[in-house]
Design an enzyme around this catalytic site. Sequence first.
Site, PDB file in Angstrom:
ATOM      1  N   CYS A 114       0.815  -1.221   0.000  1.00  0.00           N
ATOM      2  CA  CYS A 114       0.000   0.000   0.000  1.00  0.00           C
ATOM      3  C   CYS A 114       0.848   1.270   0.000  1.00  0.00           C
ATOM      4  O   CYS A 114       0.381   2.329  -0.434  1.00  0.00           O
ATOM      5  CB  CYS A 114      -0.949   0.003   1.184  1.00  0.00           C
ATOM      6  SG  CYS A 114      -2.059  -1.426   1.218  1.00  0.00           S
ATOM      7  N   HIS A 250      -3.787   7.129   1.965  1.00  0.00           N
ATOM      8  CA  HIS A 250      -4.108   5.774   1.541  1.00  0.00           C
ATOM      9  C   HIS A 250      -5.523   5.449   2.000  1.00  0.00           C
ATOM     10  O   HIS A 250      -5.881   5.674   3.161  1.00  0.00           O
ATOM     11  CB  HIS A 250      -3.111   4.795   2.150  1.00  0.00           C
ATOM     12  CG  HIS A 250      -3.473   3.361   1.964  1.00  0.00           C
ATOM     13  ND1 HIS A 250      -3.843   2.838   0.751  1.00  0.00           N
ATOM     14  CD2 HIS A 250      -3.545   2.333   2.850  1.00  0.00           C
ATOM     15  CE1 HIS A 250      -4.112   1.554   0.886  1.00  0.00           C
ATOM     16  NE2 HIS A 250      -3.941   1.228   2.150  1.00  0.00           N
ATOM     17  N   ASN A 280     -10.126  -0.322  -0.675  1.00  0.00           N
ATOM     18  CA  ASN A 280      -8.671  -0.245  -0.561  1.00  0.00           C
ATOM     19  C   ASN A 280      -8.049  -0.825  -1.831  1.00  0.00           C
ATOM     20  O   ASN A 280      -8.131  -2.029  -2.066  1.00  0.00           O
ATOM     21  CB  ASN A 280      -8.218  -1.032   0.670  1.00  0.00           C
ATOM     22  CG  ASN A 280      -6.725  -0.960   0.906  1.00  0.00           C
ATOM     23  OD1 ASN A 280      -5.962  -0.562   0.042  1.00  0.00           O
ATOM     24  ND2 ASN A 280      -6.299  -1.381   2.096  1.00  0.00           N
TER      25      ASN A 280
END
Length: 323
Positions: A114, A250, A280
Amino acid sequence: MTVFSVILGTGSALPAQRVSNAELAERVDTSDEWIVERTGIRFRHIAGPEETTGTLAADAARAALASAGVEAASIDLIVLATATPDQTFPATATRVQNALGILDCVAFDVAAVCSGFLYAVQVADSMLRAGVHRRALVIGAETFSRILDWEDRTTCVLFGDGAGAIVLEAREAEGDAPQGILATKLHADGRYNDLLYVDGGVSTTGTVGKLRMKGREVFRHAVTNLASVMQESLAAAGLQPGDVDWVVPHQANARILDATARKLDLAPEKVIVTVDRHANTSAASVPLALDTAVRDGRIQRGDLLVLEAMGGGFTWGAAVIRF
């Protein structure tokens, strides 16, 4: 002469198939209420058979090039962040290079999950400022749906597929508030591998494996690490949280976004949130959120941005950018 890496344009791409929580509940033991309450997620995009990390990355790159108003042939560096490459090798960045018709440039992948896009940004920034390259495509692209365990409702509801890209160009600084990447800070701590990982790999099981996560522990580390690295990157740029126009985080979980903003005493309306629409998307989430806010007019030229992310490893980082 001071050189900064300036964002010329942004772009993004999403798979055609959009899946709502209600649709997901038809195949997984979950509900819209359960997902929204815990994560803030309402939709995610899932790649079809003909859609891959590479095709999404190429589409996002084309959009970024169009936004920047430059030709693909002018790109001499491609850095692609992904944890879900099309092949073990060669790098998916080379597939993007070929798709864009670029005959020769440096092209490679970065794997930091990520946080990958932030890692890719710092790598490209360093190469541009060193004078090795002039113009770069920095891309975050993922097809996390390929590594999800669809029997595990604690993880499969959290993720989606997509890609985001920026065009960076090395430019001499102008004025008292120059555009470009002002500071980046990156970290990693491999002690926490077992909190967020994939249980497979070429050298271990010979299989792709599935994503595994201990969500509660990840949440705790994320809030602490992200608030700390944002403060660290701002200090490196000689700035304060009050100077920030927009935080582009994020997009892991709405509660993490809220908690991080509170730790820095940032107004919620300064935080770009797309987790409700995209879930996500790992390395794609920061550039995807950035492109969304640029295209809807919230982010304007001259705005001060902080980009931040944390992912498996753990890895985490932040970048301060004057757009």
